[in-house]
Design a protein around this motif. Structure first.
Motif, mmCIF file in Angstrom:
data_model
loop_
_atom_site.group_PDB
_atom_site.id
_atom_site.type_symbol
_atom_site.label_atom_id
_atom_site.label_comp_id
_atom_site.label_asym_id
_atom_site.label_seq_id
_atom_site.Cartn_x
_atom_site.Cartn_y
_atom_site.Cartn_z
ATOM 1 N N GLY A 137 -12.193 33.927 7.458
ATOM 2 C CA GLY A 137 -12.269 33.684 6.020
ATOM 3 C C GLY A 137 -13.625 33.124 5.651
ATOM 4 N N GLN A 138 -13.708 32.548 4.463
ATOM 5 C CA GLN A 138 -14.957 31.932 4.015
ATOM 6 C C GLN A 138 -14.647 30.906 2.938
ATOM 7 N N TRP A 139 -15.579 29.964 2.785
ATOM 8 C CA TRP A 139 -15.448 28.970 1.736
ATOM 9 C C TRP A 139 -15.640 29.629 0.374
ATOM 10 N N ILE A 140 -15.089 29.048 -0.648
ATOM 11 C CA ILE A 140 -15.236 29.556 -2.016
ATOM 12 C C ILE A 140 -16.642 29.312 -2.522
ATOM 13 N N THR A 141 -17.185 28.131 -2.226
ATOM 14 C CA THR A 141 -18.526 27.773 -2.691
ATOM 15 C C THR A 141 -19.496 27.778 -1.518
ATOM 16 N N ASP A 142 -20.758 27.930 -1.831
ATOM 17 C CA ASP A 142 -21.815 27.906 -0.819
ATOM 18 C C ASP A 142 -22.521 26.564 -0.856
ATOM 19 N N GLY A 143 -23.187 26.234 0.221
ATOM 20 C CA GLY A 143 -24.015 25.042 0.251
ATOM 21 C C GLY A 143 -23.266 23.784 0.641
ATOM 22 N N ASP A 144 -23.955 22.666 0.410
ATOM 23 C CA ASP A 144 -23.440 21.373 0.845
ATOM 24 C C ASP A 144 -22.906 20.522 -0.297
ATOM 25 N N SER A 145 -22.671 21.123 -1.454
ATOM 26 C CA SER A 145 -22.216 20.367 -2.623
ATOM 27 C C SER A 145 -20.686 20.363 -2.687
ATOM 28 N N PHE A 146 -20.076 19.504 -1.833
ATOM 29 C CA PHE A 146 -18.620 19.411 -1.829
ATOM 30 C C PHE A 146 -18.187 18.028 -1.363
ATOM 31 N N GLY A 147 -17.001 17.654 -1.777
ATOM 32 C CA GLY A 147 -16.362 16.448 -1.283
ATOM 33 C C GLY A 147 -15.361 16.841 -0.216
ATOM 34 N N VAL A 148 -15.024 15.899 0.636
ATOM 35 C CA VAL A 148 -14.069 16.146 1.721
ATOM 36 C C VAL A 148 -12.968 15.096 1.657
ATOM 37 N N ILE A 180 0.868 -1.173 0.000
ATOM 38 C CA ILE A 180 0.000 0.000 0.000
ATOM 39 C C ILE A 180 0.904 1.222 0.000
ATOM 40 N N MET A 181 0.814 2.026 -1.055
ATOM 41 C CA MET A 181 1.659 3.212 -1.194
ATOM 42 C C MET A 181 1.057 4.419 -0.495
ATOM 43 N N GLY A 182 -0.277 4.496 -0.497
ATOM 44 C CA GLY A 182 -0.938 5.638 0.104
ATOM 45 C C GLY A 182 -2.391 5.340 0.392
ATOM 46 N N VAL A 183 -2.981 6.212 1.180
ATOM 47 C CA VAL A 183 -4.380 6.050 1.572
ATOM 48 C C VAL A 183 -5.002 7.433 1.731
ATOM 49 N N MET A 184 -6.284 7.528 1.425
ATOM 50 C CA MET A 184 -7.023 8.763 1.697
ATOM 51 C C MET A 184 -8.501 8.430 1.849
ATOM 52 N N VAL A 185 -9.168 9.253 2.610
ATOM 53 C CA VAL A 185 -10.619 9.136 2.784
ATOM 54 C C VAL A 185 -11.261 10.241 1.975
ATOM 55 N N ILE A 186 -12.251 9.853 1.167
ATOM 56 C CA ILE A 186 -13.010 10.816 0.377
ATOM 57 C C ILE A 186 -14.476 10.600 0.713
ATOM 58 N N SER A 187 -15.124 11.654 1.162
ATOM 59 C CA SER A 187 -16.528 11.565 1.556
ATOM 60 C C SER A 187 -17.337 12.666 0.887
ATOM 61 N N PHE A 188 -18.578 12.338 0.604
ATOM 62 C CA PHE A 188 -19.512 13.311 0.049
ATOM 63 C C PHE A 188 -20.733 13.439 0.967
ATOM 64 N N ASP A 189 -20.518 13.105 2.233
ATOM 65 C CA ASP A 189 -21.591 13.102 3.226
ATOM 66 C C ASP A 189 -21.614 14.360 4.082
ATOM 67 N N GLY A 190 -20.850 15.386 3.690
ATOM 68 C CA GLY A 190 -20.783 16.603 4.487
ATOM 69 C C GLY A 190 -19.718 16.483 5.566
ATOM 70 N N GLU A 191 -19.513 17.565 6.259
ATOM 71 C CA GLU A 191 -18.516 17.600 7.344
ATOM 72 C C GLU A 191 -18.974 18.618 8.373
ATOM 73 N N PRO A 192 -19.455 18.146 9.543
ATOM 74 C CA PRO A 192 -19.983 19.069 10.555
ATOM 75 C C PRO A 192 -19.018 20.177 10.956
ATOM 76 N N THR A 193 -17.729 19.884 11.018
ATOM 77 C CA THR A 193 -16.772 20.899 11.455
ATOM 78 C C THR A 193 -16.555 21.983 10.404
ATOM 79 N N TYR A 194 -17.092 21.805 9.213
ATOM 80 C CA TYR A 194 -16.959 22.816 8.161
ATOM 81 C C TYR A 194 -18.137 23.790 8.137
ATOM 82 N N GLN A 195 -19.092 23.599 9.037
ATOM 83 C CA GLN A 195 -20.248 24.497 9.091
ATOM 84 C C GLN A 195 -19.840 25.916 9.466
ATOM 85 N N CYS A 196 -18.843 26.028 10.334
ATOM 86 C CA CYS A 196 -18.355 27.342 10.752
ATOM 87 C C CYS A 196 -16.897 27.474 10.358
#
Length: 144
Positions: A57-68, A37-53
């Protein structure tokens, strides 16, 4: 990370329970060479509670349409081969397939390698988020 003086992941995180959950939810992706195994990463499209606030600064995009992207690591044996860049490209392509607006990621302030990589591959520093345990992380986002 400890050898580079980064506090991130020095307190037993991620736990076996977190890793098992990532696998069970089909969020864990690995890069292989033969049986290694050379590398590992987690990719989720289920939102991220800690990104609510986000602070200072501010996020580039609005809403819940993002991957983490979380828990990205490259084995010491394979560092320096551009695998982290490839892993993020994979995450971005997956996000495009799912028709989401962007990919977001956070990292420790002292993780110089990750902070430099994110800027190099087109991620924009957006501000500060706080994990559920109260620890600060620098937040980045890239439109896909």
């Amino acid at each position: 990370m400890h050898a580079r003086g980064v506090e991130q992941w020095q307190d037993g995180y991620p736990t076996e329970e977190i890793i098992r959950s990532d696998i069970e939810q089909n969020h864990c992706y690995t890069m292989h060479y033969d049986d290694a195994i050379m590398g590992v990463m987690v990719i989720s499209f289920d939102g991220e509670p800690t990104y609510q606030c986000i602070y200072e600064g501010q996020w580039i995009t609005d809403g819940d349409s993002f991957g983490v992207v979380h828990r990205m690591a490259i084995s010491d044996e394979f560092v320096g081969r551009g695998l982290a860049k490839e892993a993020f490209a994979f995450a971005e392509n997956l996000a495009k397939e799912k028709a989401v607006a962007s990919v977001r990621v956070d990292t420790h302030r002292d993780n110089v390698v990750m902070n430099q990589l994110l800027r190099k591959i087109g991620y924009t520093y957006c501000g500060i988020i706080y994990l559920l345990n109260g620890k600060e992380r620098l937040a980045y986002e890239k439109r896909v």
